[in-house]
Each structure stands twice: as C-alpha cells, then as structure tokens.
Design an enzyme around this catalytic site. Structure first.
Site, PDB file in Angstrom:
ATOM      1  N   ASP A   1      -0.817  -4.297  11.589  1.00 59.52           N
ATOM      2  CA  ASP A   1      -2.216  -4.603  11.341  1.00 59.52           C
ATOM      3  C   ASP A   1      -3.021  -3.559  12.104  1.00 59.52           C
ATOM      4  O   ASP A   1      -2.684  -3.209  13.242  1.00 59.52           O
ATOM      5  CB  ASP A   1      -2.567  -6.021  11.796  1.00 59.52           C
ATOM      6  CG  ASP A   1      -3.823  -6.523  11.093  1.00 59.52           C
ATOM      7  OD1 ASP A   1      -4.036  -6.191   9.919  1.00 59.52           O
ATOM      8  OD2 ASP A   1      -4.612  -7.250  11.732  1.00 59.52           O
TER       9      ASP A   1
ATOM     10  N   ASN B   1       0.855  -1.192   0.000  1.00 56.71           N
ATOM     11  CA  ASN B   1       0.000   0.000   0.000  1.00 56.71           C
ATOM     12  C   ASN B   1       0.897   1.250   0.000  1.00 56.71           C
ATOM     13  O   ASN B   1       1.604   1.520   0.974  1.00 56.71           O
ATOM     14  CB  ASN B   1      -0.899  -0.063   1.251  1.00 56.71           C
ATOM     15  CG  ASN B   1      -1.763   1.180   1.455  1.00 56.71           C
ATOM     16  OD1 ASN B   1      -1.394   2.279   1.047  1.00 56.71           O
ATOM     17  ND2 ASN B   1      -2.894   0.997   2.114  1.00 56.71           N
TER      18      ASN B   1
ATOM     19  N   HIS C   1       0.257   4.395   0.159  1.00 54.45           N
ATOM     20  CA  HIS C   1      -0.058   5.396   1.192  1.00 54.45           C
ATOM     21  C   HIS C   1       0.640   5.064   2.504  1.00 54.45           C
ATOM     22  O   HIS C   1       1.239   5.917   3.146  1.00 54.45           O
ATOM     23  CB  HIS C   1      -1.570   5.407   1.477  1.00 54.45           C
ATOM     24  CG  HIS C   1      -2.305   6.439   0.712  1.00 54.45           C
ATOM     25  ND1 HIS C   1      -3.239   6.123  -0.245  1.00 54.45           N
ATOM     26  CD2 HIS C   1      -2.253   7.793   0.765  1.00 54.45           C
ATOM     27  CE1 HIS C   1      -3.720   7.233  -0.763  1.00 54.45           C
ATOM     28  NE2 HIS C   1      -3.144   8.253  -0.171  1.00 54.45           N
TER      29      HIS C   1
ATOM     30  N   ASP D   1     -10.795   7.135   6.710  1.00 54.80           N
ATOM     31  CA  ASP D   1     -10.365   8.507   7.024  1.00 54.80           C
ATOM     32  C   ASP D   1     -11.475   9.565   6.864  1.00 54.80           C
ATOM     33  O   ASP D   1     -11.577  10.458   7.708  1.00 54.80           O
ATOM     34  CB  ASP D   1      -9.153   8.910   6.171  1.00 54.80           C
ATOM     35  CG  ASP D   1      -7.852   8.365   6.741  1.00 54.80           C
ATOM     36  OD1 ASP D   1      -7.853   7.892   7.889  1.00 54.80           O
ATOM     37  OD2 ASP D   1      -6.835   8.408   6.028  1.00 54.80           O
TER      38      ASP D   1
HETATM   39  P1  IMP Z   1      -4.389  -2.577   7.562  1.00 53.03           P
HETATM   40  O1  IMP Z   1      -4.197  -3.650   8.564  1.00 53.03           O
HETATM   41  O2  IMP Z   1      -3.455  -1.431   7.793  1.00 53.03           O
HETATM   42  O3  IMP Z   1      -4.406  -3.047   6.151  1.00 53.03           O
HETATM   43  O4  IMP Z   1      -5.815  -1.939   7.844  1.00 53.03           O
HETATM   44  C1  IMP Z   1      -7.006  -2.659   7.728  1.00 53.03           C
HETATM   45  C2  IMP Z   1      -8.106  -1.729   7.291  1.00 53.03           C
HETATM   46  O5  IMP Z   1      -8.283  -0.728   8.297  1.00 53.03           O
HETATM   47  C3  IMP Z   1      -7.831  -0.962   6.000  1.00 53.03           C
HETATM   48  O6  IMP Z   1      -8.263  -1.679   4.883  1.00 53.03           O
HETATM   49  C4  IMP Z   1      -8.635   0.302   6.194  1.00 53.03           C
HETATM   50  O7  IMP Z   1      -9.975   0.048   5.886  1.00 53.03           O
HETATM   51  C5  IMP Z   1      -8.530   0.523   7.689  1.00 53.03           C
HETATM   52  N1  IMP Z   1      -7.426   1.456   8.004  1.00 53.03           N
HETATM   53  C6  IMP Z   1      -6.175   1.139   8.395  1.00 53.03           C
HETATM   54  N2  IMP Z   1      -5.448   2.241   8.603  1.00 53.03           N
HETATM   55  C7  IMP Z   1      -6.267   3.273   8.340  1.00 53.03           C
HETATM   56  C8  IMP Z   1      -6.080   4.681   8.372  1.00 53.03           C
HETATM   57  O8  IMP Z   1      -5.007   5.224   8.682  1.00 53.03           O
HETATM   58  N3  IMP Z   1      -7.140   5.421   8.029  1.00 53.03           N
HETATM   59  C9  IMP Z   1      -8.344   4.883   7.679  1.00 53.03           C
HETATM   60  N4  IMP Z   1      -8.561   3.580   7.613  1.00 53.03           N
HETATM   61  C10 IMP Z   1      -7.529   2.780   7.954  1.00 53.03           C
END
Ligand code: IMP
Length: 193
Positions: free
Chosen positions: A68, A9, A11, A151
């Site tokens: 995560d 990702n 971002h 966000d």
């Molecule tokens: P991951 O474990 O970082 O992939 O996050 C899992 C899910 O949480 C992502 O697919 C987003 O939907 C949400 N998420 C994680 N970090 C953020 C953030 O900084 N802002 C908004 N949504 C987030």
C-alpha cells in the site's frame, strides 16, 4: 519460487517483477481464482497492506504479499496519504487526483512531499513488514508521460526530472516501491539459501 502479489495493476506488476528478478514467478490474485476486489478499509498503509495480504492468504493458503502506498505532502499535513487512490473521486482517477493536488497547493511555497510504501509479506503463515520511502517535491504543473498516478508531479530529491520523465529502471532505482521491494527481495533470497 511462486508468490502472489495482491495487484491487478500491470505497471506495478512489471516494476516489482523487474526488482525481484527471474527467480520469482509473480501470480496475480486472478491467477489464483480471487476475482473480487480485495478489501482495504484501514486508516494506515500498514493496516491496508496487512489486510490485503491476510485476505489472499486466507483464501489461497499460498505465500503472498501486498503493498500500500501513499503520497504524504508536508503542507497538507500528510494528505492524501492512505487516501491517495481516492483523493479526488471514488475511482482511481489519476488525472483528477493530480488536478486536485495542484489546486490544493496553489500559492503554497512549501512543496515537500514523500512517497511511502509498506509491504506485508505472509510466508509460511507468518507476516513480515517492509517499508520504502522517497523524499521529494511537488511541481506546479505536470511533466512527463511515463509511470502512473502522481508521477508527473513528483520530483525526487537529488533529481532534475519527475518520475514521469524517468525510464522504469531509473524510477525503480530510487522509488519508494523499489526500495520496499528490494528489502522484500533480500529477505526472500536469504530464505532460499
Ligand atoms: P497503491 O496503494 O499502490 O494502489 O497506491 C495508491 C495511490 O497512490 C495510487 O492510486 C496512486 O495514485 C498513488 N501511487 C502509488 N504508487 C505510485 C507511484 O509509484 N507513482 C505515482 N503515484 C503512485
């Protein structure tokens, strides 16, 4: 120092690189020949972060970390939590996730929520966990176009605007991931001394 971050990702990569600083070269799994999807099958954020970092370490033998994150909404008993990415669909469909969250909170006055990030670092073969939390609330409509995921619906405590209305720098200064990564950075900088 070179270290693998278990994400593709863009971002997240730039958010984390900004916090760690120029002393660290972040490699992606792809840079190290790991092109398959890294499994995350656990029922906790800690379990998933750990599983992803161990998977990368077993394949590359290199220092690495994985994160995560979950959005934990009080009125939904902590959901979507560890299932945040696949809340509405099997894919990472941010728009569908936001629509479902708004639907599930329609008419609900308790809007309290928090983002929680867990990072698992494997360095010299040993694992260390770091956590970052930001408390806030869920809006009743989307606002802003920055960032990703939930966000546009999340306003952190003490702020007047959503994460999606903040610059990356403003968000990093207070976000769950920013807080967890700063703990990781402190640990790594101390090792280099
Ligand atoms: P991951 O474990 O970082 O992939 O996050 C899992 C899910 O949480 C992502 O697919 C987003 O939907 C949400 N998420 C994680 N970090 C953020 C953030 O900084 N802002 C908004 N949504 C987030």
């Amino acid at each position: 120092m070179k270290i693998i971050f278990a994400t593709n990702n863009a971002h997240k990569l730039s958010e984390v690189q900004a916090v760690l600083g120029d002393g660290f070269t972040l490699l992606t799994p792809r840079d190290c020949g790991v092109t398959e999807e890294i499994p995350e099958e656990q029922e906790t954020l800690e379990g998933n972060a750990s599983q992803k970092a161990r998977y990368l370490y077993d394949r590359t033998g290199m220092d690495c970390f994985a994160d995560d994150t979950g959005l934990e909404v009080a009125a939904l008993g902590g959901a979507p939590g560890v299932h945040s990415a696949r809340y509405a669909t099997d894919g990472h469909d941010f728009a569908a996730n936001n629509r479902l969250l708004l639907k599930n909170l329609r008419g609900v006055t308790d809007r309290r929520a928090r983002f929680r990030t867990v990072i698992s670092l494997i360095i010299n073969g040993e694992e260390h966990l770091f956590e970052g939390v930001v408390e806030g609330r869920i809006l009743d409509h989307e606002t802003g176009h920055e960032g990703f995921g939930f966000d546009p619906l999340f306003v952190p405590e003490g702020a007047e605007k959503s994460f999606a209305e903040m610059t990356p720098g403003e968000k990093n200064a207070i976000s769950h991931r920013g807080r967890a990564v700063r703990k990781l950075a402190e640990y790594l900088h101390a090792l280099e001394k």
